[in-house]
Design a protein around this motif. Structure first.
Motif, mmCIF file in Angstrom:
data_model
loop_
_atom_site.group_PDB
_atom_site.id
_atom_site.type_symbol
_atom_site.label_atom_id
_atom_site.label_comp_id
_atom_site.label_asym_id
_atom_site.label_seq_id
_atom_site.Cartn_x
_atom_site.Cartn_y
_atom_site.Cartn_z
ATOM 1 N N UNK A 125 0.653 -1.224 -0.095
ATOM 2 C CA UNK A 125 0.082 0.133 0.052
ATOM 3 C C UNK A 125 0.975 1.288 0.157
ATOM 4 N N UNK A 126 0.509 2.427 -0.770
ATOM 5 C CA UNK A 126 1.870 3.154 -1.123
ATOM 6 C C UNK A 126 0.577 4.643 -1.110
ATOM 7 N N UNK A 127 1.072 5.853 -0.622
ATOM 8 C CA UNK A 127 0.211 7.241 -1.304
ATOM 9 C C UNK A 127 0.932 7.648 -2.309
ATOM 10 N N UNK A 128 0.122 8.952 -3.145
ATOM 11 C CA UNK A 128 0.746 8.919 -4.325
ATOM 12 C C UNK A 128 1.712 9.433 -3.856
ATOM 13 N N UNK A 129 2.316 10.429 -2.984
ATOM 14 C CA UNK A 129 4.184 11.062 -2.795
ATOM 15 C C UNK A 129 4.792 10.461 -2.705
ATOM 16 N N UNK A 130 4.504 8.635 -2.272
ATOM 17 C CA UNK A 130 5.170 7.810 -2.331
ATOM 18 C C UNK A 130 5.637 6.630 -3.851
ATOM 19 N N UNK A 131 4.297 6.666 -4.035
ATOM 20 C CA UNK A 131 4.482 6.868 -5.841
ATOM 21 C C UNK A 131 5.662 7.678 -6.680
ATOM 22 N N UNK A 132 5.009 8.887 -6.456
ATOM 23 C CA UNK A 132 5.603 9.985 -7.419
ATOM 24 C C UNK A 132 7.049 9.815 -6.545
ATOM 25 N N UNK A 133 7.303 9.428 -5.211
ATOM 26 C CA UNK A 133 8.939 9.293 -5.234
ATOM 27 C C UNK A 133 9.499 8.028 -5.676
ATOM 28 N N UNK A 134 8.656 7.026 -6.049
ATOM 29 C CA UNK A 134 9.106 6.160 -6.894
ATOM 30 C C UNK A 134 9.237 5.785 -8.824
ATOM 31 N N UNK A 135 8.783 7.162 -8.872
ATOM 32 C CA UNK A 135 8.434 7.475 -10.026
ATOM 33 C C UNK A 135 9.640 6.411 -11.493
ATOM 34 N N UNK A 136 9.939 6.390 -10.675
ATOM 35 C CA UNK A 136 11.535 5.903 -11.380
ATOM 36 C C UNK A 136 11.252 4.230 -11.280
ATOM 37 N N UNK A 137 10.541 3.478 -10.461
ATOM 38 C CA UNK A 137 10.476 1.929 -10.493
ATOM 39 C C UNK A 137 9.049 1.701 -11.368
ATOM 40 N N UNK A 138 8.493 2.997 -12.049
ATOM 41 C CA UNK A 138 6.915 2.578 -12.568
ATOM 42 C C UNK A 138 7.544 1.690 -13.289
ATOM 43 N N UNK A 139 6.116 0.878 -14.062
ATOM 44 C CA UNK A 139 6.755 -0.569 -14.749
ATOM 45 C C UNK A 139 6.146 0.755 -16.807
ATOM 46 N N UNK A 140 5.111 1.581 -16.334
ATOM 47 C CA UNK A 140 5.012 2.048 -17.691
ATOM 48 C C UNK A 140 4.202 3.410 -16.553
ATOM 49 N N UNK A 141 4.142 4.968 -17.676
ATOM 50 C CA UNK A 141 3.742 5.727 -17.732
ATOM 51 C C UNK A 141 2.321 5.515 -17.118
ATOM 52 N N UNK A 142 1.683 4.449 -17.627
ATOM 53 C CA UNK A 142 0.405 4.497 -17.145
ATOM 54 C C UNK A 142 -0.099 3.700 -15.724
ATOM 55 N N UNK A 143 1.018 3.660 -14.879
ATOM 56 C CA UNK A 143 0.485 3.009 -13.597
ATOM 57 C C UNK A 143 0.278 4.612 -12.666
ATOM 58 N N UNK A 144 1.231 5.715 -12.832
ATOM 59 C CA UNK A 144 0.504 6.836 -12.607
ATOM 60 C C UNK A 144 -0.230 8.231 -13.241
ATOM 61 N N UNK A 145 -0.595 7.386 -15.112
ATOM 62 C CA UNK A 145 -2.074 8.482 -15.268
ATOM 63 C C UNK A 145 -2.835 7.915 -14.841
ATOM 64 N N UNK A 146 -3.154 6.228 -14.673
ATOM 65 C CA UNK A 146 -4.609 6.042 -14.343
ATOM 66 C C UNK A 146 -4.851 6.498 -12.995
ATOM 67 N N UNK A 147 -4.076 6.548 -11.598
ATOM 68 C CA UNK A 147 -3.613 6.794 -10.298
ATOM 69 C C UNK A 147 -4.457 8.767 -10.643
ATOM 70 N N UNK A 148 -3.773 8.919 -11.085
ATOM 71 C CA UNK A 148 -4.162 10.609 -11.380
ATOM 72 C C UNK A 148 -5.434 11.012 -12.142
ATOM 73 N N UNK A 149 -5.815 10.066 -13.312
ATOM 74 C CA UNK A 149 -7.065 9.500 -13.683
ATOM 75 C C UNK A 149 -7.767 9.723 -12.697
ATOM 76 N N UNK A 150 -7.653 8.313 -11.837
ATOM 77 C CA UNK A 150 -8.855 8.577 -10.754
ATOM 78 C C UNK A 150 -9.769 9.321 -10.344
ATOM 79 N N UNK A 151 -8.214 10.116 -9.771
ATOM 80 C CA UNK A 151 -8.357 10.675 -8.554
ATOM 81 C C UNK A 151 -9.135 12.351 -9.555
#
Length: 144
Positions: free
Chosen positions: A107-133
């Motif tokens: 379980x990660x907060x948006x801030x934690x995900x942003x801090x580890x964005x270099x580890x994202x499988x693709x940009x879709x991971x963050x795109x989907x969360x931001x679209x959800x929000x």
């Protein structure tokens, strides 16, 4: 040659500002992703989303809405059509083994995900969360 994108599903599972994220091995590195995977023969997109989340995280979920449809072309040239859902967590099964390649679910907060964005499988991971929000959600009845 006929264009045949791969059909995939993903789930944004949110609980009190934390998101259920999967750590998995992919192409020799450890990456972060939503619970996600391919549609299997004979199942619906909704069934695939529930199944993939359980297999990758050991969480049972309740699908709530559709948050977006995404067309993505990976670095290897393969195209994917991703249907992303919002879901609520229901129950964790500590005895459920995780899929091959999955290290853990966290379980990660948006801030934690942003801090580890270099580890994202693709940009879709963050795109989907931001679209959800930030964007409208659609009824599950959209999927037929």
């Amino acid at each position: 040659m006929r264009f045949t994108p791969h059909l995939t599903v993903a789930c944004i599972v949110e609980d009190n500002g934390r998101f259920l994220i999967v750590e998995e091995h992919r192409d020799g590195r450890l990456v972060l992703n939503q619970p996600a995977g391919h549609l299997e023969s004979g199942e619906t997109l909704l069934q695939a989303a529930v199944r993939e989340t359980r297999e990758e995280t050991a969480w049972s979920i309740e699908l709530v809405s559709v948050t977006g449809l995404y067309l993505f072309t990976a670095a290897n040239g393969t195209s994917y059509q991703r249907t992303c859902f919002f879901a609520r967590p229901l129950k964790y099964d500590a005895d459920q083994p995780l899929d091959d390649g999955i290290v853990r679910a966290r379980w990660m907060t948006l801030e934690e995900i942003n801090q580890e964005r270099h580890k994202l499988r693709s940009h879709l991971v963050l795109d989907c969360i931001l679209d959800y929000l930030n964007k409208p959600h659609y009824s599950l009845d959209l999927i037929r």
